[in-house]
Write a protein that holds these residues in place. Sequence first.
Motif, mmCIF file in Angstrom:
data_model
loop_
_atom_site.group_PDB
_atom_site.id
_atom_site.type_symbol
_atom_site.label_atom_id
_atom_site.label_comp_id
_atom_site.label_asym_id
_atom_site.label_seq_id
_atom_site.Cartn_x
_atom_site.Cartn_y
_atom_site.Cartn_z
ATOM 1 N N ASP A 14 37.724 42.478 25.872
ATOM 2 C CA ASP A 14 36.912 41.584 24.308
ATOM 3 C C ASP A 14 35.975 41.927 23.870
ATOM 4 N N SER A 15 36.202 41.305 22.795
ATOM 5 C CA SER A 15 35.217 41.620 21.098
ATOM 6 C C SER A 15 33.808 41.303 21.517
ATOM 7 N N GLY A 16 33.299 40.960 22.481
ATOM 8 C CA GLY A 16 32.070 40.343 23.128
ATOM 9 C C GLY A 16 31.780 41.334 23.543
ATOM 10 N N PHE A 17 32.348 42.832 24.451
ATOM 11 C CA PHE A 17 32.045 43.113 25.699
ATOM 12 C C PHE A 17 32.324 44.897 25.731
ATOM 13 N N TYR A 18 31.161 45.132 25.357
ATOM 14 C CA TYR A 18 30.881 46.907 24.834
ATOM 15 C C TYR A 18 32.190 47.026 24.359
ATOM 16 N N SER A 19 32.283 46.991 23.535
ATOM 17 C CA SER A 19 33.430 46.547 21.769
ATOM 18 C C SER A 19 32.326 47.498 20.431
ATOM 19 N N GLY A 20 33.003 47.774 19.761
ATOM 20 C CA GLY A 20 33.129 48.145 18.546
ATOM 21 C C GLY A 20 33.631 46.966 17.562
ATOM 22 N N CYS A 21 33.326 45.772 17.894
ATOM 23 C CA CYS A 21 33.488 44.505 17.512
ATOM 24 C C CYS A 21 32.328 44.678 16.639
ATOM 25 N N GLN A 22 30.838 44.106 16.826
ATOM 26 C CA GLN A 22 29.884 43.303 16.651
ATOM 27 C C GLN A 22 29.833 44.675 15.071
ATOM 28 N N PRO A 23 29.599 45.613 15.460
ATOM 29 C CA PRO A 23 28.765 46.579 14.458
ATOM 30 C C PRO A 23 29.734 46.334 13.091
ATOM 31 N N LEU A 24 31.055 46.109 13.247
ATOM 32 C CA LEU A 24 31.953 46.062 12.022
ATOM 33 C C LEU A 24 32.229 44.946 11.258
ATOM 34 N N TYR A 25 31.838 43.756 12.112
ATOM 35 C CA TYR A 25 30.884 42.617 12.297
ATOM 36 C C TYR A 25 30.224 42.127 11.257
ATOM 37 N N ALA A 26 29.234 43.473 11.392
ATOM 38 C CA ALA A 26 28.097 43.157 10.827
ATOM 39 C C ALA A 26 28.027 43.587 9.485
ATOM 40 N N ILE B 265 40.084 37.959 7.800
ATOM 41 C CA ILE B 265 40.319 38.848 8.408
ATOM 42 C C ILE B 265 39.636 38.509 9.767
ATOM 43 N N THR B 266 40.215 39.250 10.569
ATOM 44 C CA THR B 266 40.038 38.914 11.838
ATOM 45 C C THR B 266 39.862 39.783 13.092
ATOM 46 N N LEU B 267 38.963 39.889 13.604
ATOM 47 C CA LEU B 267 39.127 41.252 14.907
ATOM 48 C C LEU B 267 38.551 40.189 15.930
ATOM 49 N N ALA B 268 39.883 41.183 16.587
ATOM 50 C CA ALA B 268 40.684 40.126 18.060
ATOM 51 C C ALA B 268 40.320 41.736 18.641
ATOM 52 N N VAL C 173 35.828 35.986 14.766
ATOM 53 C CA VAL C 173 36.463 36.420 15.672
ATOM 54 C C VAL C 173 37.003 36.186 16.619
ATOM 55 N N LEU C 174 37.715 36.462 17.649
ATOM 56 C CA LEU C 174 38.599 36.154 18.244
ATOM 57 C C LEU C 174 38.291 37.120 20.037
ATOM 58 N N PRO D 274 46.521 53.504 11.174
ATOM 59 C CA PRO D 274 45.305 53.577 12.401
ATOM 60 C C PRO D 274 44.022 53.629 11.513
ATOM 61 N N PHE D 275 43.254 52.586 11.617
ATOM 62 C CA PHE D 275 41.798 52.949 11.880
ATOM 63 C C PHE D 275 41.261 51.617 12.559
ATOM 64 N N TYR D 276 39.616 52.463 12.892
ATOM 65 C CA TYR D 276 38.992 51.821 13.660
ATOM 66 C C TYR D 276 37.859 51.655 13.233
ATOM 67 N N GLN D 277 37.448 52.442 12.388
ATOM 68 C CA GLN D 277 36.182 52.843 11.915
ATOM 69 C C GLN D 277 35.407 51.826 10.454
ATOM 70 N N ALA D 278 33.957 51.704 10.701
ATOM 71 C CA ALA D 278 33.953 51.144 9.430
ATOM 72 C C ALA D 278 34.301 51.669 8.229
#
Length: 684
Positions: free
Chosen positions: A350-362, A275-278, A379-380, A320-324
Amino acid sequence: MRELELAIFAGTTEGRQLSEVLARAQIKHTICVATEYGETVLKPHPFVKVHQGRMNQEEIERFLLNGQFAAVIDATHPFAKEITKNIHAALHAMKKKGLSIPCLRLKRDEIPESDYPITYFQTEEACANALQNTQGNILLTTGSKELSKFCISQELKKRLYVRVLPSVESISNCMKLGICGKQIIAMQGPFTTKMNEAMLCQYEISCLVTKESGASGGYPEKLEAAKRTETQIFVIGRQEENRGDSFQELCKKIEKLSGKTCPLLPLEADKPMEITLAGIGMGHRHSMTKEVERAIDQADLLLGSGRILKNLWVKAEKRPFYQAEQIIPYLQSLQNSYNVRKVVILFSGDSGFYSGCQPLYAELTNEIKTKRLCASVRVLPGISSVAYLAACIGESYQDAAVYSIHGKTLCNLANRIMCSPKTFLLTSGLKDINWLGRVLTDAGMTECEIITGYQLSYQEQKIERHTPLECCALKEEGLYTCLITNPYAVKRKLTHGIIDKEFIRDSVPMTKEEVREVSICKLHLKEHAVVYDIGSGTGSVAVEIAGLSHEIKVYAIEKKPDAISLIEKNKEKFGLENITIVSAEAPEKLSELPMATHAFIGGSGGRLKEILATLRQINPNMRIVIHAVSMETICELKELLSVQEQIKDNTIVQLQVSRAKKVGNYHLIQSENPVWICAFSFYE
């Protein structure tokens, strides 16, 4: 009982993959290929026989009778209609003779429609005639079998670059038709998008000719490469039907037919899902990093918002899924799927800048840790629109305030901009830009300049400069990122201490400024504190606390209507949206509010004991500061504080302030009423 044996008519990547699956399951089968090259790409195995050579109907019938096969699998190319027709004719002839053999069809994956212009032709002849009206070099990827149909003139032949299999038969066909030298690209696929793109650039191709051959036939990669290089696309024989079973469905049918209990999925299904979060930047492919682009090209499944996915034309399945709560159950359902091993979840910017990436990664990490999901996750990063806009206008952002109002309201925005020479804002679109213009106009900050980046990285990109009033009037829908420059930015105060005359007061009693300063210090406030100001009066304490940090939330609790009106006026005057006014007599409604970390009690209305009991119930670790002016309140405090096991860090201060007042040529000292300040924390 005779052991089951199958006949596979191959010629596609899926046919070879199916043979590998059956070999691992120890199911005997013969795989039929047309050329010697088809035989060379197959891996030797004791359960696999290879039959090489083209066969007509009679030869297929004879072959099947001699082999005594339990079933026939048609895994030929979708456009190889002649061989499919011959297979069915042979089986029909055998049925008439009393020998019925089931036939299974392996279908190719569906390809989603593209928004890139494509010209379709029913036949090779029609396509060749159309090519004569084009200019520039042509990349022909339809193979050598139908090559003669394109060699209809010397002029057209000179512009052809043909990609064929590296077999003697293919190259001989090219040579016989006068196609030789650099015009022959003899290579075995599959070809990546990058490889196709490189060929189109290397040979300066103006038109790509292909068949709609499905995902495993490399069709999406061809189209994406043509799209990236803006190459014209001619497609021959658009598929009207795609009948048969998917790879996995076919495997299940064979398992039932053979009676084998072993899994028929490839070994890759036993490997963890990757799994890659990009972060994809602004959205256009040119703003993606090479690493993210490579991950997308190699993905089996892409997840993300519909807006992001619609601009990507790849072989991978798109959802089209973007929520955990959508993504995790879906991935869990795919863990045993052979064809979904690489999953890429896309985020804008950016995955680390006001992104939904962090909660999904956790959440993904927790699922993996608890073994509910067999996967690895990485994470990319991407390029944020703030970095992109800053680069476009030659501005830095390390010395700027950066906020997001994308999908949320930011407290005290005018105050934040007032104290910053440069403020970058991520927005949800036009409505946020209109709102920003109104906020600055209402705050009197009309000298600010707003630099808007519209549809950054796309063809319609515009970077414009506006006044706040002009932003109110903008009407063009789309994505905006902006920079607000404030030439008159003021330095933000680091301490509280608003003088009394700054407040709108009327006849409502107000805590004097020196008393406020000591009391607020005794609260020991921290970032993100939630504070109840009980008996708020004019709201002076609430305003002082809310002004310390935009991240503090203050609830001003007051029962008197005239006092509530004053709190509203002071809140508006100081531009503090992080104050919420609650019309109530404490302790009523306190339990309905978000849990407080701190409470200031300026007036208790004789209900101090009830208020403290409610506060302790809400948060046993709350920090409390109480004002006492009357003897009755002081006595009540003494009684409450005598229960030492319920409180800690108890401090009592009696404060009397004297002010100098000028009378004529003299300064006379006038005393204010003494105030008792009691501060403590509850024991948990």
